[in-house]
Design a protein around this motif. Structure first.
Motif, short mmCIF file in Angstrom:
data_model
loop_
_atom_site.label_atom_id
_atom_site.label_comp_id
_atom_site.label_asym_id
_atom_site.label_seq_id
_atom_site.Cartn_x
_atom_site.Cartn_y
_atom_site.Cartn_z
N SER A 44 0.82 -1.27 0.02
CA SER A 44 0.11 0.06 0.09
C SER A 44 0.89 1.29 0.08
CB SER A 44 -0.94 -0.04 1.42
OG SER A 44 -1.79 -1.07 1.37
N ALA A 48 0.69 4.22 -2.76
CA ALA A 48 0.29 5.76 -2.23
C ALA A 48 1.42 6.57 -2.86
CB ALA A 48 0.31 5.72 -0.87
N ASP A 49 2.64 6.29 -2.53
CA ASP A 49 3.93 7.21 -3.13
C ASP A 49 3.84 7.35 -4.66
OD1 ASP A 49 4.84 7.29 -0.58
OD2 ASP A 49 6.25 5.51 -0.81
N ASP A 51 1.21 6.97 -6.55
CA ASP A 51 0.07 7.77 -7.00
C ASP A 51 0.18 9.28 -6.70
OD1 ASP A 51 -1.56 5.84 -7.49
OD2 ASP A 51 -2.68 5.77 -5.57
N ARG A 52 1.12 9.72 -5.75
CA ARG A 52 1.45 10.95 -5.52
C ARG A 52 2.35 11.48 -6.56
NH1 ARG A 52 0.92 9.49 -0.05
NH2 ARG A 52 3.22 8.84 -0.04
N ASP A 57 -4.03 6.66 -10.68
CA ASP A 57 -4.92 5.84 -9.70
C ASP A 57 -4.92 4.43 -10.64
OD1 ASP A 57 -6.39 4.58 -7.87
OD2 ASP A 57 -8.25 5.39 -8.45
N LEU A 96 -7.45 -1.99 -1.52
CA LEU A 96 -6.99 -0.97 -2.10
C LEU A 96 -7.77 -0.18 -3.21
CD1 LEU A 96 -3.62 -2.89 -3.65
CD2 LEU A 96 -3.75 -1.02 -1.35
#
Length: 310
Positions: A44, A48-49, A51-52, A57, A96
């Motif tokens: 996860s 998340a890293d 996605d930023r 997505d 997720l």
């Protein structure tokens, strides 16, 4: 973008691929093998890293060393106790909140080679792994085949090389699967080390690393050369059977030993000398993605008809 993971017993490798199939980011972290929550947190966090970083997505493909129940997606074999028996893909999809597809690492390597590597354009591909042990994946017309048990392409198990071992004066060992005579115990890097140790009369703990054996062979060391000859004989005997059964257009090789191009050439010549069909050009060849085929194949799982491995 497409996110992909190649998960093994020691590391989780993450890659973010763009629409052209080029890798834009690649990160490795240790695999939490005993704690499922920590395992999920590691995945996860990488997502998340990404996605930023990319403002995406993206869907996720996962390559891992193990098998899946084709009905439930539960992990039926793996060297990661934390996920044994767990519906890997479905549960991660829920956690997720995005599509997650999972497949065996050798299958992913075969997919990468069939769609863009050494076997690009080939109809039937049987890709093999010569790493710690041996593995295999089968792709026909760009798709996986089989699916009843969740285990396929495992040419290192269920066979019996005991006769060849006796012929070469080698003592059999019990395979990691619990059976005797499996090629998996003799066909990878550990197998080459085992062959050398036995013919050299080395005691347990004195094994010579596989890269030293291949270096010695390349340098004219007679003992190393003999070990390589036996290794090739064991591999070629079982691989010729698979070629006779599957009639592949190409057999790309991945894993650490794939970097030994002369060794792969010897295996190719020995296999083509034993099979019933005629192959005028090399059949067994080093894979283009021998080092990262699992990761690249995982990024392609969403291209498959009807999903993959879940």
């Amino acid at each position: 973008m497409q996110y992909a993971f190649d998960i093994g017993g020691s590391k989780i490798e993450f890659g973010a691929f763009d629409a052209s199939g080029d890798i834009r980011s690649q990160i490795k972290v240790p695999t939490p093998t005993q704690d499922r929550d920590a395992f999920v947190a590691a995945i996860s966090g990488l997502i998340a890293d990404a996605d930023r970083e990319f403002g995406e997505d993206a869907d996720i493909g996962i390559s891992f060393a193990g098998g899946l129940d084709p009905k439930t997606g539960a992990v039926i074999s793996a060297n990661i106790p934390a996920i044994k028996g767990w519906p890997f893909g479905p549960e991660l999809s829920n956690i997720l909140n995005r599509d997650v597809r999972v497949a065996n690492d050798a299958d992913c390597f075969a997919l990468a080679e069939a769609r863009g590597g050494a076997a690009k354009g080939a109809r039937t591909v049987f890709a093999i792994i010569l790493g710690t042990g041996v593995g295999g994946g089968i792709v026909v017309d760009g798709q996986f085949i089989g699916g009843r048990s969740g285990i396929r392409g495992e040419w290192g198990h269920g066979n019996d090389v005991s006769g060849a071992l006796i012929r070469h004066g080698l003592a059999g060992v019990t395979c990691g699967c619990g059976r005797n005579g499996c090629l998996d115990a003799w066909g990878g890097a550990r197998g080459l080390e085992r062959i050398y140790a036995q013919i050299a009369g080395l005691d347990t703990g004195q094994e010579r690393p596989s890269y030293e054996i291949t270096d010695g062979w390349q340098g004219g060391d007679a003992m190393a050369g003999r070990a390589v000859e036996i290794f090739v004989d064991l591999i070629a005997g079982e691989l010729a059977l698979m070629v006779n059964v599957l009639d592949p257009d190409c057999v790309p090789v991945g894993g650490g030993l794939a970097s030994e191009s002369r060794l792969i050439g010897m295996i190719d010549e020995a296999v083509r000398a034993r099979v019933l069909g005629r192959y005028d050009a090399p059949l067994v060849v080093p894979g283009h993605y021998s080092r990262d085929g699992g990761l690249r194949g995982a990024a392609m799982l969403h291209l498959l008809a009807g999903g993959a491995g879940v």
